[in-house]
Design an enzyme around this catalytic site. Sequence first.
Site, PDB file in Angstrom:
ATOM      1  CG  ASP A 123      96.951  47.605 -59.318  1.00  0.00           C
ATOM      2  OD1 ASP A 123      97.231  46.631 -60.036  1.00  0.00           O
ATOM      3  OD2 ASP A 123      95.895  47.677 -58.650  1.00  0.00           O
ATOM      4  CE1 TYR A 165      89.998  48.832 -57.679  1.00  0.00           C
ATOM      5  CE2 TYR A 165      92.127  49.549 -58.464  1.00  0.00           C
ATOM      6  CZ  TYR A 165      91.336  48.593 -57.875  1.00  0.00           C
ATOM      7  OH  TYR A 165      91.898  47.406 -57.466  1.00  0.00           O
ATOM      8  CE  LYS A 187      93.637  45.401 -60.137  1.00  0.00           C
ATOM      9  NZ  LYS A 187      93.677  46.803 -59.692  1.00  0.00           N
ATOM     10  CG  HIS A 223      89.004  43.639 -60.098  1.00  0.00           C
ATOM     11  ND1 HIS A 223      88.820  44.987 -60.195  1.00  0.00           N
ATOM     12  CD2 HIS A 223      89.545  43.437 -58.864  1.00  0.00           C
ATOM     13  CE1 HIS A 223      89.237  45.585 -59.093  1.00  0.00           C
ATOM     14  NE2 HIS A 223      89.674  44.663 -58.258  1.00  0.00           N
TER      15      HIS A 223
HETATM   16  N1  LIG Z   1      92.547  43.302 -56.803  1.00  0.00           N
HETATM   17  C1  LIG Z   1      91.770  43.661 -55.805  1.00  0.00           C
HETATM   18  O1  LIG Z   1      90.675  43.127 -55.578  1.00  0.00           O
HETATM   19  C2  LIG Z   1      92.242  44.766 -54.895  1.00  0.00           C
HETATM   20  C3  LIG Z   1      91.601  44.977 -53.665  1.00  0.00           C
HETATM   21  C4  LIG Z   1      92.095  45.985 -52.841  1.00  0.00           C
HETATM   22  C5  LIG Z   1      93.182  46.769 -53.245  1.00  0.00           C
HETATM   23  N2  LIG Z   1      93.761  46.543 -54.464  1.00  0.00           N
HETATM   24  C6  LIG Z   1      94.917  47.343 -54.936  1.00  0.00           C
HETATM   25  O2  LIG Z   1      95.862  47.461 -53.885  1.00  0.00           O
HETATM   26  C7  LIG Z   1      96.136  48.832 -53.659  1.00  0.00           C
HETATM   27  C8  LIG Z   1      96.530  49.085 -52.222  1.00  0.00           C
HETATM   28  O3  LIG Z   1      95.594  48.507 -51.336  1.00  0.00           O
HETATM   29  P1  LIG Z   1      94.952  49.223 -50.070  1.00  0.00           P
HETATM   30  O4  LIG Z   1      94.778  50.676 -50.301  1.00  0.00           O
HETATM   31  O5  LIG Z   1      93.778  48.406 -49.696  1.00  0.00           O
HETATM   32  O6  LIG Z   1      96.034  48.962 -48.909  1.00  0.00           O
HETATM   33  P2  LIG Z   1      97.470  49.547 -48.544  1.00  0.00           P
HETATM   34  O7  LIG Z   1      98.146  50.073 -49.724  1.00  0.00           O
HETATM   35  O8  LIG Z   1      98.132  48.475 -47.747  1.00  0.00           O
HETATM   36  O9  LIG Z   1      97.128  50.717 -47.521  1.00  0.00           O
HETATM   37  C9  LIG Z   1      96.701  51.980 -47.944  1.00  0.00           C
HETATM   38  C10 LIG Z   1      96.489  52.835 -46.704  1.00  0.00           C
HETATM   39  O10 LIG Z   1      97.728  52.950 -46.006  1.00  0.00           O
HETATM   40  C11 LIG Z   1      98.088  54.321 -45.867  1.00  0.00           C
HETATM   41  N3  LIG Z   1      99.538  54.393 -46.074  1.00  0.00           N
HETATM   42  C12 LIG Z   1     100.211  54.201 -47.239  1.00  0.00           C
HETATM   43  N4  LIG Z   1     101.533  54.293 -47.029  1.00  0.00           N
HETATM   44  C13 LIG Z   1     101.698  54.548 -45.715  1.00  0.00           C
HETATM   45  C14 LIG Z   1     102.830  54.747 -44.899  1.00  0.00           C
HETATM   46  N5  LIG Z   1     104.056  54.724 -45.411  1.00  0.00           N
HETATM   47  N6  LIG Z   1     102.626  54.979 -43.564  1.00  0.00           N
HETATM   48  C15 LIG Z   1     101.394  55.019 -43.047  1.00  0.00           C
HETATM   49  N7  LIG Z   1     100.268  54.840 -43.771  1.00  0.00           N
HETATM   50  C16 LIG Z   1     100.427  54.604 -45.098  1.00  0.00           C
HETATM   51  C17 LIG Z   1      97.310  55.067 -46.924  1.00  0.00           C
HETATM   52  O11 LIG Z   1      97.000  56.364 -46.486  1.00  0.00           O
HETATM   53  P3  LIG Z   1      97.421  57.678 -47.338  1.00  0.00           P
HETATM   54  O12 LIG Z   1      96.829  57.529 -48.696  1.00  0.00           O
HETATM   55  O13 LIG Z   1      96.831  58.795 -46.562  1.00  0.00           O
HETATM   56  O14 LIG Z   1      98.930  57.697 -47.362  1.00  0.00           O
HETATM   57  C18 LIG Z   1      96.036  54.229 -47.021  1.00  0.00           C
HETATM   58  O15 LIG Z   1      95.120  54.606 -46.013  1.00  0.00           O
HETATM   59  C19 LIG Z   1      94.863  49.532 -54.111  1.00  0.00           C
HETATM   60  O16 LIG Z   1      95.037  50.896 -54.371  1.00  0.00           O
HETATM   61  C20 LIG Z   1      94.539  48.755 -55.354  1.00  0.00           C
HETATM   62  O17 LIG Z   1      95.361  49.194 -56.429  1.00  0.00           O
HETATM   63  C21 LIG Z   1      93.315  45.545 -55.284  1.00  0.00           C
END
Ligand SMILES: NC(=O)c1ccc[n+]([C@@H]2O[C@H](COP(=O)([O-])OP(=O)(O)OC[C@H]3O[C@@H](n4cnc5c(N)ncnc54)[C@H](OP(=O)(O)O)[C@@H]3O)[C@@H](O)[C@H]2O)c1
Length: 311
Positions: free
Chosen positions: A51, A56, A81, A112
């Site tokens: 994704d 990004y 997006k 987006h």
């Molecule tokens: N459409 C939108 O507006 C929008 C907005 C925000 C995000 N997104 C999408 O959603 C994706 C994910 O969102 P997000 O990064 O905000 O939140 P997330 O995936 O809930 O959390 C990511 C964080 O959690 C850590 N993590 C991942 N797996 C873990 C585990 N098993 N144990 C402990 N920590 C863990 C990661 O660290 P490490 O990398 O160090 O493992 C990172 O700091 C984004 O990459 C993007 O593709 C979309």
Amino acid sequence: MAAIPSIKLNTGAFIPAIGLGATPSEFTPESMADSERWFLTAFKAGYRHFDTGYIYGTEPYLSAALRASGVPREEVFVTTKLPWHHPKYVARSFDESLRKLGLDYVDLYLLHWPQTVEYPNGYDTPTSPSEMFLDVKTVDTPTLNDTWAELEALHTSGRARAIGVSNFSIKTLEQLFKTAKIVPAVNQVEMHPYLAQTELLEYCRGKGIVVTAYSPSGRWQQVRSDPTIVGLAAKYSATQTQIILAWHLARGVVAIPKSADIERQKENTALPTLSAEDVVRVTGLDRNERIVSKFGPDGKLFGWTAEQYGW
Ligand SMILES: NC(=O)c1ccc[n+]([C@@H]2O[C@H](COP(=O)([O-])OP(=O)(O)OC[C@H]3O[C@@H](n4cnc5c(N)ncnc54)[C@H](OP(=O)(O)O)[C@@H]3O)[C@@H](O)[C@H]2O)c1
């Protein structure tokens, strides 16, 4: 641990229910370039859904990792997006994303955000993250209806195999439906146990729209550290993140956790099956709390109020 399922979209195509979130760890050129390394580990760990988004800055690195992985294109589900400052330039922006991805089609192209933003440089994205995200100026046109019509044309061309939206509410979806000829395949929204969005999920289900949870683990520690989640992790001999991701799967929601670490990438795909009762317990943690996409002291998030979003 059950195999990761795929979910059928309204196009007939299948989307793997766990994908890798492809935002860079930080919005810097170095961090964007570093993503190639962990995209490749994700391919090796078995991820087949990625994704990304124009904004990004990781599309070229996903392209490089895909080529290096040796995984055939047709086995991978790629989402990107349209950024909020490109509704005036949809065809150009989409072509640029395809070129950066090194692809001739994407599996899913998302609008987006529902609002249109204007940066001083027009098409160009500000280079500093503070200019990119703070004090963003929104404009009334093109409207989300105008932009959706452009995405529909991309779908008809075959280069966006499915089209969808992100950060849409029931209110903005209803606005979209006033003119839409194609029902979005996906609505990608912030969703985790503190923001369960059950009403939106049911609404989308009723329209045949698959919901993708972004920030599915709540990004930081507070959701992971909730005592109910900690207790369930012990009960299922799983980690807290696995419990949260298993909850998304049990609700028929696609989750796209981001991890730059191969062990956590693997952890996020080896999920237990929660009992129906435990799914209800996790849903019961809902506080309607936005942790990632939250409003500033001026009551706005990226130029729009909660009322404008319909949140
Ligand atoms: N459409 C939108 O507006 C929008 C907005 C925000 C995000 N997104 C999408 O959603 C994706 C994910 O969102 P997000 O990064 O905000 O939140 P997330 O995936 O809930 O959390 C990511 C964080 O959690 C850590 N993590 C991942 N797996 C873990 C585990 N098993 N144990 C402990 N920590 C863990 C990661 O660290 P490490 O990398 O160090 O493992 C990172 O700091 C984004 O990459 C993007 O593709 C979309």
